[in-house]
Design a protein around this motif. Structure first.
Motif, PDB file in Angstrom:
ATOM      1  N   GLU A  75      12.714  15.654   1.173  1.00  0.00           N
ATOM      2  CA  GLU A  75      12.237  15.900   2.525  1.00  0.00           C
ATOM      3  C   GLU A  75      13.394  15.792   3.515  1.00  0.00           C
ATOM      4  O   GLU A  75      14.191  14.855   3.460  1.00  0.00           O
ATOM      5  CB  GLU A  75      11.157  14.869   2.857  1.00  0.00           C
ATOM      6  N   HIS A 100      13.195  14.006   9.896  1.00  0.00           N
ATOM      7  CA  HIS A 100      12.361  14.534  10.966  1.00  0.00           C
ATOM      8  C   HIS A 100      13.092  14.451  12.290  1.00  0.00           C
ATOM      9  O   HIS A 100      13.717  13.445  12.603  1.00  0.00           O
ATOM     10  CB  HIS A 100      11.052  13.737  11.035  1.00  0.00           C
ATOM     11  N   GLU A 150       1.950  18.253   8.943  1.00  0.00           N
ATOM     12  CA  GLU A 150       2.715  18.653   7.759  1.00  0.00           C
ATOM     13  C   GLU A 150       3.194  17.429   6.973  1.00  0.00           C
ATOM     14  O   GLU A 150       3.107  17.391   5.744  1.00  0.00           O
ATOM     15  CB  GLU A 150       3.910  19.523   8.181  1.00  0.00           C
ATOM     16  N   ARG A 151       3.690  16.419   7.674  1.00  0.00           N
ATOM     17  CA  ARG A 151       4.121  15.191   6.979  1.00  0.00           C
ATOM     18  C   ARG A 151       2.939  14.515   6.297  1.00  0.00           C
ATOM     19  O   ARG A 151       3.066  14.000   5.174  1.00  0.00           O
ATOM     20  CB  ARG A 151       4.774  14.230   7.977  1.00  0.00           C
ATOM     21  N   ARG A 186       2.195  16.411   3.149  1.00  0.00           N
ATOM     22  CA  ARG A 186       3.183  16.107   2.102  1.00  0.00           C
ATOM     23  C   ARG A 186       2.940  14.728   1.491  1.00  0.00           C
ATOM     24  O   ARG A 186       3.099  14.538   0.286  1.00  0.00           O
ATOM     25  CB  ARG A 186       4.590  16.176   2.674  1.00  0.00           C
TER      26      ARG A 186
END
Length: 177
Positions: free
Chosen positions: A148, A151, A166-167, A170
């Motif tokens: 990942e 951010h 989105e996080r 995931r």
């Protein structure tokens, strides 16, 4: 000979007095106050207080909670004891003479407490994958997921919200693996 009769009469009187005295204690034990039985003056405890502590600490038996509330009279003090010690000591056997277990277990629960498990049941049956509509993103566990990227803070609130979703997606997919 008269001395033997006097001794027998005295013995019979002693036995009768002893039986009367011991039977009187048994019948008066049921009529004793809770303070005399428990060894302290119990505070007034409502079922709502017991439910409040039991909802915070469901692994602590209700009898232990009620006994401690009888001693302290405070939900806050009982909660602090549980947080400090991790448990509440079991009540002594004399507690169950005053507050039998069957009477507490058969007591009707408030309507809100009865409705809560029924409302929570459907959410436990639904998986997180279905709840967040991630069925199309489920991948084989044999394919490793890419690392990942860090951010970065977005200026637009809509972009921040999309990044958060989105996080979250995931994390759910990673937890499934």
């Amino acid at each position: 000979m008269s001395e033997v009769v006097n001794v027998l009469v005295a013995f019979a009187v002693i036995v009768l007095v002893f039986r009367w005295a011991t039977s009187g204690k048994d019948s008066s034990a049921d009529g004793q106050s809770p303070a005399a039985i428990l060894g302290f003056r119990p505070k007034t405890v409502t079922p709502e207080q017991v439910d409040a502590v039991h909802s915070m600490f469901p692994d602590i038996p209700a009898d232990n909670i009620r006994y401690d509330l009888l001693r302290t009279g405070s939900v806050q003090l009982t909660s602090n004891k549980i947080l400090e010690r991790g448990f509440l000591p079991a009540p002594p056997a004399t507690y169950f003479r005053v507050y039998p277990r069957a009477a507490q277990n058969d007591a009707p629960r408030p309507a809100a407490a009865n409705a809560a498990p029924a409302a929570a049941a459907p959410s436990h049956q639904e998986s997180l994958i279905k709840r967040f509509n991630l069925e199309d993103r489920v991948v084989d566990t044999s394919n490793p997921t890419p690392a990942e990227a860090p951010h970065k803070w977005e200026a637009d609130p809509a972009k921040r919200e999309a990044g958060l979703k989105e996080r979250k997606a995931r994390m759910i997919l990673a937890a499934r693996e």
